[in-house]
Design a protein around this motif. Structure first.
Motif, PDB file in Angstrom:
ATOM      1  N   TYR A 291      51.633  53.965  49.600  1.00 35.37           N
ATOM      2  CA  TYR A 291      51.113  55.305  49.349  1.00 35.37           C
ATOM      3  C   TYR A 291      52.161  56.374  49.722  1.00 35.37           C
ATOM      4  CZ  TYR A 291      46.343  53.340  48.937  1.00 35.37           C
ATOM      5  OH  TYR A 291      45.232  52.646  48.538  1.00 35.37           O
TER       6      TYR A 291
ATOM      7  N   TYR B 250      49.559  51.583  52.926  1.00 35.48           N
ATOM      8  CA  TYR B 250      49.896  52.981  53.221  1.00 35.48           C
ATOM      9  C   TYR B 250      51.402  53.239  53.113  1.00 35.48           C
ATOM     10  CZ  TYR B 250      45.393  55.079  53.735  1.00 35.48           C
ATOM     11  OH  TYR B 250      44.174  55.607  53.431  1.00 35.48           O
TER      12      TYR B 250
ATOM     13  N   ASP C 235      39.994  52.604  53.965  1.00 36.01           N
ATOM     14  CA  ASP C 235      41.219  53.400  53.888  1.00 36.01           C
ATOM     15  C   ASP C 235      41.897  53.128  52.545  1.00 36.01           C
ATOM     16  OD1 ASP C 235      41.534  54.766  56.406  1.00 36.01           O
ATOM     17  OD2 ASP C 235      41.794  52.803  57.343  1.00 36.01           O
TER      18      ASP C 235
END
Lengths: 353, 238
Positions: free
Chosen positions: A229, A226, A133
């Motif tokens: 992100y 994330y 990921d």
């Protein structure tokens, strides 16, 4: 002499990287980006930098990991098949939260493909060619000037978010010559308290690592990454709109395809068709919100690409399939002509009436 | 046109830094030769083994229309990215009744391939080798950097330059001002190399104004116009 110089896209990337303060280049030659390596080989020794032609792409990308770990501004460059070889390293870089600039001057594929321009590494760049990921920042210039600009910006963004940044160009962009103006000053280097610069026996040692010994820790790393992100997606989206305000039909394209699209839009306007162009400059983060907003007024979209339908998926996702999206493409090193794009615009416009 | 280089060399070679405009110059020169010698057999040889993209072969059609025979590798402009020389290149040194233009590859690496034809060229003794230079290319912005590149080329191919072709091109941003601004640079390179400036090349739409400003151009040099059709990179204009 004059402030402007006439440069190939590849040379502009190399010179801009030097202007950005990059003094570490590790690479391996491959057409159509070899001029980057050749330029670095000439320039780096003159300015106290490191140019190293590794024995393979795999070595080169691992050298980038090493240099990035030490906190320096570092880059590598390649073209499609070479980027596939480097993809393992890109995943490790993402897993280690390391900033670096990776240039992909795309050529035709799959496999050895050809040496002519292509945009068929869109999925590889935006979905990750490596495992796990992760995301890279993906910047898509459409002029030699923008290649220089985004190279410099790419280093800064990579450092700001501690992630690899890819400059995604193609063989045409790399080879074409345009006047370009280079900046005099480099962006400031972000603080890198995480870098392996030696403790001086005054602090705890830093660790750069992508291996987690416990699953819950690895999950936490992923969640933290994330969250970062999400911040990139909120703050760093870049795009250009051209005549979109009243457009019924909007052409979406990046890089060289956007230059063709722009000419076609002008030709369509001359024929009385309300056409516009939307050009993503960041392919990741993709300008989803802006494109979706455009879909409230624009009634049809055309994805212009040098691939078999890759960008089109992000267009459909961004507008949640609320409007028809058609594909206008060439591959194998061929470039759609303005006439071909114009025909697609006319076809889409005819269906609206 | 017989005053080109003040003598009638049978073979004219174009060499210089990568991206300095060698192919464009070779084609513009071939067109000028055709105008000066309408009935003579002319040939243009593309000996570029470095760059698989922008080459004189891109202008094959234009050359055909001028009646200029094209000598190029079978692989030029294809996906076969190999440094292949055309077998027919030997005809350039063999057929001494044909006026020839040779487009040499960029830098010392490109000039290396010329070496095998040099003994024949020297033996015949009827050649000129033009150094194509531009101050707007990033690695040849100064006289010193340019002279370094030119000396490397001479060392690689074993031929000495006999004259300069000044090509201060800035693509779409070229103006008469940007052309004349390069004159001190061209004269500086010429002095350092001990050879004259034979030509200043400029886009044809700038040539009327440049003719009026000839006092601002290198005195001995002729103005060589080139058409956008042969300038590369004009495939897609945004």
């Amino acid at each position: 002499m004059a402030e402007k110089v006439l440069m190939k896209g590849n040379e502009a990337i190399a010179e801009a990287a030097i202007a950005a303060g990059c003094r570490h280049y590790f690479g391996y030659p491959i057409t159509p980006q070899t001029e980057i390596a050749a330029y670095m080989a000439k320039r780096m020794p003159k300015i106290g930098g490191v140019f190293l032609q590794a024995e393979s792409e795999v070595s080169a990308v691992n050298m980038v990991i090493g240099a990035a770990s030490a906190g320096v501004r570092v880059m590598t460059s390649s073209s499609s098949p070479g980027i596939s070889l480097k993809s393992e390293g890109l995943s490790y870089m993402a897993g280690c939260d390391l900033p670096a600039l990776i240039v992909n001057v795309q050529r035709g594929g799959p496999g050895l493909g050809g040496i002519q321009p292509s945009q068929s590494d869109y999925f590889q760049a935006t979905r990750g060619g490596g495992h796990g990921d992760y995301h890279m920042l993906v910047l898509a210039p459409n002029s030699v000037q923008e290649m220089a600009q985004l190279t410099i910006q790419g280093f800064a963004l990579a450092e700001k978010y501690r992630m690899p940044c890819m400059l995604l160009a193609d063989g045409t962009m790399g080879q074409m010559m345009e006047p370009v103006e280079l900046p005099d000053s480099a962006p400031e280097m972000a603080e890198k308290p995480w870098a392996l610069t030696g403790t001086g026996l005054s602090r705890k040692h830093n660790i750069i690592n992508s291996l987690s010994l416990t699953p819950d820790e690895l999950e936490r790393w992923n969640i933290d990454r994330y969250a970062r992100y999400a911040k990139v997606e909120a703050d760093e989206v870049m795009y250009e709109e051209y005549l979109t305000e009243d457009a019924d039909v909007c052409v979406v394209g990046y890089g060289i395809a956007a230059r063709v699209a722009r000419n076609a839009v002008n030709a369509a306007r001359a024929k009385g068709i309300k056409a516009g162009m939307f050009r993503p400059i960041t392919l990741w983060p993709f300008p989803k919100a802006a494109l979706n907003k455009l879909a409230t007024t624009c009634r049809a979209f055309i994805s212009v690409e040098l691939s078999m339908g890759q960008l089109i998926e992000d267009v459909e996702l961004a507008i949640r399939c609320s409007r028809p999206v058609t594909l206008c493409n060439r591959t194998g090193g061929m470039i759609p002509s303005p006439e071909q794009v114009l025909a697609s615009i006319e076809e889409a416009a005819a269906k609206l009436n | 046109m017989k005053s080109i280089l003040k003598r009638e060399a049978r073979v004219t070679l174009f060499a210089g830094h990568y991206g300095s405009g060698k192919s464009t110059a070779a084609i513009a020169f071939a067109a000028a030769l055709r105008a000066a010698f309408p009935d003579e057999p002319l040939a243009l040889a593309d000996l570029d083994i470095v760059n698989p993209y922008f080459r004189t072969t891109d202008s094959a059609e234009l050359l055909r229309s001028l009646g200029v025979e094209m000598v190029a590798s079978d692989f030029a402009g294809t996906n076969v990215d190999v440094p292949a020389l055309p077998g027919a290149a030997y005809s350039i040194t063999e057929r001494r009744d044909v006026r020839a233009v040779i487009d040499v590859g960029g830098d010392d690496r490109g000039a290396l391939a010329l070496g095998r034809y040099v003994p024949a060229l020297k033996e015949e003794g009827s050649y000129d080798m033009l150094a194509v230079i531009s101050p707007y290319r990033p690695l040849t912005r100064t006289v010193a950097d340019t002279v370094e590149v030119l000396r490397e080329i001479e060392a690689a191919c074993g031929l000495a330059f006999t004259a300069i072709l000044n090509n201060p091109a800035l693509g779409a941003n070229s103006t008469a001002d940007s052309v004349v601004a390069a004159t001190p640079y061209a004269l500086g390179v010429a002095e350092a190399m001990g050879i004259p400036v034979a030509f200043t090349m400029a886009r044809e739409d700038l040539c009327d104004e440049l003719k009026k400003r000839s006092s601002e151009l290198p005195a001995e040099g002729l103005l060589l116009p080139f058409s956008h059709k042969i300038a590369h990179g004009g495939i897609v204009n945004g």
